[in-house]
Write an enzyme that holds these catalytic residues in place. Structure first.
Site, PDB file in Angstrom:
ATOM      1  N   TYR A  93     -21.735  32.281  24.738  1.00  0.00           N
ATOM      2  CA  TYR A  93     -22.216  31.793  23.442  1.00  0.00           C
ATOM      3  C   TYR A  93     -22.169  32.875  22.379  1.00  0.00           C
ATOM      4  O   TYR A  93     -22.721  33.968  22.547  1.00  0.00           O
ATOM      5  CB  TYR A  93     -23.651  31.305  23.613  1.00  0.00           C
ATOM      6  N   SER A 188     -22.346  31.890  31.395  1.00  0.00           N
ATOM      7  CA  SER A 188     -23.256  31.317  30.412  1.00  0.00           C
ATOM      8  C   SER A 188     -22.612  30.101  29.754  1.00  0.00           C
ATOM      9  O   SER A 188     -22.294  29.124  30.427  1.00  0.00           O
ATOM     10  CB  SER A 188     -23.685  32.373  29.401  1.00  0.00           C
ATOM     11  N   GLN A 189     -22.362  30.122  28.430  1.00  0.00           N
ATOM     12  CA  GLN A 189     -21.627  29.018  27.831  1.00  0.00           C
ATOM     13  C   GLN A 189     -20.276  28.840  28.525  1.00  0.00           C
ATOM     14  O   GLN A 189     -19.815  27.720  28.752  1.00  0.00           O
ATOM     15  CB  GLN A 189     -21.405  29.271  26.344  1.00  0.00           C
ATOM     16  N   ASP A 274     -33.605  34.990  35.069  1.00  0.00           N
ATOM     17  CA  ASP A 274     -32.851  34.594  33.875  1.00  0.00           C
ATOM     18  C   ASP A 274     -33.728  33.711  32.987  1.00  0.00           C
ATOM     19  O   ASP A 274     -34.092  32.596  33.367  1.00  0.00           O
ATOM     20  CB  ASP A 274     -31.593  33.835  34.317  1.00  0.00           C
ATOM     21  N   HIS A 309     -30.162  37.412  32.587  1.00  0.00           N
ATOM     22  CA  HIS A 309     -28.975  36.617  32.271  1.00  0.00           C
ATOM     23  C   HIS A 309     -27.667  37.382  32.490  1.00  0.00           C
ATOM     24  O   HIS A 309     -26.599  36.776  32.508  1.00  0.00           O
ATOM     25  CB  HIS A 309     -29.069  36.111  30.835  1.00  0.00           C
TER      26      HIS A 309
END
Length: 329
Positions: A93, A188-189, A274, A309
């Site tokens: 992201y 992630s994204q 996370d 994360h």
């Protein structure tokens, strides 16, 4: 961040109820059919990075509605006469494709490596992007999470997830690629896009989502204050009557729903501390993965108990390299 989600034994069997829209398959079938009316490779030209052991191509392909999307393609120098396996990578992201020399591991390992730009992103971290978001939207909080949130047809992630599927189409159309040995990955994204591509593309050889975003979205909003999910909270704090509409739109893009439609072997990762992509949301995707396939393909998940994360980083890449090599040998 201390442990805040479910204990690991409960995470391992966490299988939440789903809220899939009844027309989910039709929605995506129509979306992809519209995108595939356009020739997928728009332009592919050599790019001089100064690297001597890696050949680089600056690729433009047709994404959602034919919009031009940029990508870097790298491969071992002098390998153009060979059909190599390929890895399509999606970005986290706020980032963009940056420079071609930033991600060399997969090409160095003998793969064709495609790094897809994220339309309208690339100004939060990293070294920039080169793809605008050619799509309309209504009011939005900072970032892209609420861009077009009032209508699934106008929502930002309809465009970006379509781009992710078309990136797979594009790499299969390139010379020197074995179209039967294409894998997808991202963190992630990028992990959410990996799961979207897995559920909406056929015949992938491997799926490698790291700490994936956009999974079990309603739970994520309820248990973490982290952003980007915080953008949804921020939006709903202003648009107080839009809750049903917002989560109704998001249901079309929840990576848990799309992951159920996957059929390829998968290697996930999750970090138990996370606070951006809560562990239970990742396990929801992992436990539901390929749930519609009839027979679950080989799946595994790497658990990092003490990480946030960032997840496994180099440790996870090492594991991916070994895992995918065994899939394409």
């Amino acid at each position: 961040m201390a442990l805040y989600d479910l204990p690991l034994p409960e995470l391992e069997r966490y299988l939440p109820d789903l809220d899939e829209p009844a027309d989910l398959d039709d929605f995506w079938s129509r979306t992809l059919a519209e995108a595939r009316r356009h020739d997928v490779v728009v332009d592919a030209r050599p790019h001089d990075t100064g690297l001597r052991l890696i050949d680089t191509t600056d690729l433009t392909f047709a994404g959602f509605d034919g919009h031009p999307v940029k990508a870097w393609v790298t491969r071992p120098a002098g390998s153009q006469g060979q059909d190599l396996p390929a890895v399509v990578e999606y970005i986290g992201y706020g980032g963009g494709r940056g420079f071609a020399h930033e991600r060399l591991a997969w090409a160095s390992a003998g793969f064709v490596h495609v790094v897809m730009d994220s339309r309208g992103q690339g100004s939060t971290w990293g070294n920039g992007a080169h793809t605008p978001d050619e799509g309309g939207s209504g009011p939005a909080a900072p970032g892209v999470m609420t861009r077009g949130i009032e209508d699934p047809h106008r929502y930002y992630y309809r465009r970006l997830m379509t781009d992710a599927v078309r990136a797979v189409d594009a790499v299969r159309a390139l010379p020197g690629v074995d179209a039967q040995r294409v894998a997808v990955t991202g963190g992630s994204q990028g992990g959410a896009l990996t799961l979207a591509a897995a559920g909406l593309s056929d015949g992938l050889v491997g799926v490698m989502p790291d700490v994936p975003f956009l999974c079990h979205i309603r739970r994520a909003v309820d248990i973490t204050d982290g952003f980007p999910y915080g953008e949804l909270v921020q939006y709903l704090a202003v648009h107080r009557t839009a809750e049903a509409q917002v989560f109704g739109t998001l249901a079309y893009f929840d990576a848990v729903h799309l992951a159920r439609r996957a059929t390829a072997p998968a290697l996930f990762s999750v970090a138990l501390r996370d606070d951006i992509c809560p562990p239970s949301t990742v396990f929801a995707a992992y436990n539901h993965y390929a749930g519609l396939a009839g027979q679950r393909p080989e799946t595994d998940i790497a658990v990092y108990p003490f990480n946030k994360h960032e997840g496994g980083q180099g440790y996870q890449l090492d594991r991916q390299l070994r895992w995918l090599r065994s899939r394409v040998a």
